[in-house]
Design a protein around this motif. Structure first.
Motif, PDB file in Angstrom:
ATOM      1  N   THR A 124     -25.335 -48.559 -14.962  1.00 37.88           N
ATOM      2  CA  THR A 124     -24.346 -47.482 -15.033  1.00 37.88           C
ATOM      3  C   THR A 124     -24.288 -46.727 -13.709  1.00 37.88           C
ATOM      4  OG1 THR A 124     -24.669 -47.214 -17.401  1.00 37.88           O
ATOM      5  CG2 THR A 124     -23.693 -45.353 -16.235  1.00 37.88           C
ATOM      6  N   TYR A 125     -25.444 -46.571 -13.057  1.00 42.41           N
ATOM      7  CA  TYR A 125     -25.553 -45.814 -11.820  1.00 42.41           C
ATOM      8  C   TYR A 125     -26.175 -46.661 -10.713  1.00 42.41           C
ATOM      9  CZ  TYR A 125     -25.366 -41.993 -15.246  1.00 42.41           C
ATOM     10  OH  TYR A 125     -25.024 -41.169 -16.280  1.00 42.41           O
ATOM     11  N   THR A 126     -25.917 -46.262  -9.487  1.00 40.24           N
ATOM     12  CA  THR A 126     -26.608 -46.789  -8.322  1.00 40.24           C
ATOM     13  C   THR A 126     -27.004 -45.602  -7.456  1.00 40.24           C
ATOM     14  OG1 THR A 126     -25.298 -48.830  -8.318  1.00 40.24           O
ATOM     15  CG2 THR A 126     -26.456 -48.279  -6.280  1.00 40.24           C
ATOM     16  N   ILE A 127     -28.265 -45.567  -7.065  1.00 39.08           N
ATOM     17  CA  ILE A 127     -28.718 -44.557  -6.113  1.00 39.08           C
ATOM     18  C   ILE A 127     -28.725 -45.218  -4.742  1.00 39.08           C
ATOM     19  CG2 ILE A 127     -30.617 -43.085  -5.344  1.00 39.08           C
ATOM     20  CD1 ILE A 127     -29.614 -42.097  -7.966  1.00 39.08           C
ATOM     21  N   LYS A 128     -28.029 -44.589  -3.806  1.00 32.08           N
ATOM     22  CA  LYS A 128     -28.041 -45.043  -2.419  1.00 32.08           C
ATOM     23  C   LYS A 128     -28.781 -44.001  -1.602  1.00 32.08           C
ATOM     24  CE  LYS A 128     -23.751 -47.669  -2.537  1.00 32.08           C
ATOM     25  NZ  LYS A 128     -22.422 -47.854  -1.914  1.00 32.08           N
ATOM     26  N   ALA A 129     -29.751 -44.462  -0.808  1.00 35.01           N
ATOM     27  CA  ALA A 129     -30.525 -43.561   0.041  1.00 35.01           C
ATOM     28  C   ALA A 129     -30.090 -43.742   1.488  1.00 35.01           C
ATOM     29  CB  ALA A 129     -32.012 -43.847  -0.103  1.00 35.01           C
ATOM     30  N   TYR A 130     -29.869 -42.620   2.143  1.00 36.85           N
ATOM     31  CA  TYR A 130     -29.422 -42.622   3.532  1.00 36.85           C
ATOM     32  C   TYR A 130     -30.426 -41.882   4.395  1.00 36.85           C
ATOM     33  CZ  TYR A 130     -24.868 -44.002   1.682  1.00 36.85           C
ATOM     34  OH  TYR A 130     -23.857 -44.657   1.040  1.00 36.85           O
ATOM     35  N   LEU A 131     -30.711 -42.436   5.569  1.00 30.33           N
ATOM     36  CA  LEU A 131     -31.552 -41.781   6.560  1.00 30.33           C
ATOM     37  C   LEU A 131     -30.645 -40.994   7.491  1.00 30.33           C
ATOM     38  CD1 LEU A 131     -34.362 -41.398   7.872  1.00 30.33           C
ATOM     39  CD2 LEU A 131     -33.836 -43.408   9.262  1.00 30.33           C
ATOM     40  N   ILE A 132     -30.946 -39.717   7.641  1.00 31.92           N
ATOM     41  CA  ILE A 132     -30.133 -38.857   8.495  1.00 31.92           C
ATOM     42  C   ILE A 132     -30.963 -38.446   9.703  1.00 31.92           C
ATOM     43  CG2 ILE A 132     -28.905 -36.652   8.645  1.00 31.92           C
ATOM     44  CD1 ILE A 132     -28.273 -36.993   5.674  1.00 31.92           C
ATOM     45  N   ASN A 133     -30.444 -38.774  10.877  1.00 29.20           N
ATOM     46  CA  ASN A 133     -31.083 -38.431  12.129  1.00 29.20           C
ATOM     47  C   ASN A 133     -30.454 -37.142  12.626  1.00 29.20           C
ATOM     48  OD1 ASN A 133     -32.097 -38.201  14.691  1.00 29.20           O
ATOM     49  ND2 ASN A 133     -31.545 -40.265  15.335  1.00 29.20           N
ATOM     50  N   GLY A 134     -31.208 -36.064  12.589  1.00 29.70           N
ATOM     51  CA  GLY A 134     -30.686 -34.757  12.984  1.00 29.70           C
ATOM     52  C   GLY A 134     -30.609 -34.543  14.478  1.00 29.70           C
ATOM     53  N   GLY A 135     -31.039 -35.506  15.256  1.00 30.91           N
ATOM     54  CA  GLY A 135     -31.004 -35.356  16.705  1.00 30.91           C
ATOM     55  C   GLY A 135     -32.382 -35.052  17.271  1.00 30.91           C
ATOM     56  N   ALA A 136     -32.402 -34.701  18.545  1.00 29.05           N
ATOM     57  CA  ALA A 136     -33.660 -34.513  19.269  1.00 29.05           C
ATOM     58  C   ALA A 136     -34.459 -33.308  18.799  1.00 29.05           C
ATOM     59  CB  ALA A 136     -33.371 -34.387  20.754  1.00 29.05           C
ATOM     60  N   THR A 137     -33.803 -32.328  18.221  1.00 27.89           N
ATOM     61  CA  THR A 137     -34.518 -31.090  17.893  1.00 27.89           C
ATOM     62  C   THR A 137     -34.916 -30.963  16.430  1.00 27.89           C
ATOM     63  OG1 THR A 137     -32.430 -29.931  17.541  1.00 27.89           O
ATOM     64  CG2 THR A 137     -33.383 -29.836  19.752  1.00 27.89           C
ATOM     65  N   GLY A 146     -30.005 -38.706  -1.013  1.00 24.90           N
ATOM     66  CA  GLY A 146     -29.809 -39.625  -2.126  1.00 24.90           C
ATOM     67  C   GLY A 146     -28.467 -39.377  -2.785  1.00 24.90           C
ATOM     68  N   GLU A 147     -27.688 -40.427  -2.897  1.00 23.79           N
ATOM     69  CA  GLU A 147     -26.340 -40.326  -3.442  1.00 23.79           C
ATOM     70  C   GLU A 147     -26.258 -41.105  -4.755  1.00 23.79           C
ATOM     71  OE1 GLU A 147     -22.563 -40.810  -0.880  1.00 23.79           O
ATOM     72  OE2 GLU A 147     -22.903 -42.779  -1.797  1.00 23.79           O
ATOM     73  N   LEU A 148     -25.774 -40.452  -5.791  1.00 20.52           N
ATOM     74  CA  LEU A 148     -25.583 -41.093  -7.088  1.00 20.52           C
ATOM     75  C   LEU A 148     -24.169 -41.644  -7.155  1.00 20.52           C
ATOM     76  CD1 LEU A 148     -26.624 -41.644 -10.010  1.00 20.52           C
ATOM     77  CD2 LEU A 148     -25.591 -39.455 -10.634  1.00 20.52           C
ATOM     78  N   ASN A 149     -24.064 -42.950  -7.392  1.00 16.56           N
ATOM     79  CA  ASN A 149     -22.763 -43.598  -7.539  1.00 16.56           C
ATOM     80  C   ASN A 149     -22.574 -44.013  -8.988  1.00 16.56           C
ATOM     81  OD1 ASN A 149     -21.515 -44.271  -4.652  1.00 16.56           O
ATOM     82  ND2 ASN A 149     -23.741 -44.271  -4.534  1.00 16.56           N
ATOM     83  N   PHE A 150     -21.378 -43.807  -9.485  1.00 20.44           N
ATOM     84  CA  PHE A 150     -21.041 -44.121 -10.869  1.00 20.44           C
ATOM     85  C   PHE A 150     -20.371 -45.492 -10.898  1.00 20.44           C
ATOM     86  CE2 PHE A 150     -21.147 -39.597 -10.297  1.00 20.44           C
ATOM     87  CZ  PHE A 150     -21.835 -39.131 -11.396  1.00 20.44           C
ATOM     88  N   ASN A 151     -21.022 -46.466 -11.516  1.00 19.06           N
ATOM     89  CA  ASN A 151     -20.495 -47.837 -11.521  1.00 19.06           C
ATOM     90  C   ASN A 151     -19.499 -48.087 -12.643  1.00 19.06           C
ATOM     91  OD1 ASN A 151     -22.221 -48.357  -9.374  1.00 19.06           O
ATOM     92  ND2 ASN A 151     -23.860 -49.036 -10.725  1.00 19.06           N
TER      93      ASN A 151
END
Length: 118
Positions: free
Chosen positions: A45-58, A65-70
């Protein structure tokens, strides 16, 4: 006259408060990031997608985590946001319960935001 000024003041304060919340605290405005993992719920019913976020040098890395409705036509929903993490371990306990990096969430209603820890 006083009543009108009071109403105008309350409206302005409300808009300012919402603007600050929207700009700095709304979990749905997070950066997209790089997809690093996705896991379907047992009944798919659902898919969790995980994303890595690079905030930069500082700033440090973060995981979103994003919940997708299938099975339903709904927009994806951010349910997990944690700072100083680079990996996402996603384990489904049952059709509606997921554990992301040790944080248990009942989907689709619960979410975790590291800025609001107890």
């Amino acid at each position: 006259m006083r009543k009108r000024l009071l109403i105008i003041f309350v409206v302005i304060i409300t808009f300012l408060a919402y603007g600050i919340y929207w700009a700095f605290f709304d979990i749905n405005r997070l950066e997209k990031g790089e997809l690093i993992s996705q896991v379907h719920s047992p009944d798919e019913t659902y898919t969790i997608k995980a994303y890595l976020i690079n905030g930069g040098a500082t700033t440090s890395y973060a995981i979103r985590g994003e919940l997708n409705f299938n099975k339903y036509r709904k927009k994806p929903k951010n349910i997990y946001w944690s700072y100083r993490e680079e990996n996402a371990v996603i384990v489904w306990v049952d059709d509606d319960t997921v554990i992301i990096n040790g944080i248990q969430l009942n989907v689709p209603n619960e979410k975790f935001d590291f800025r609001r820890k107890k």
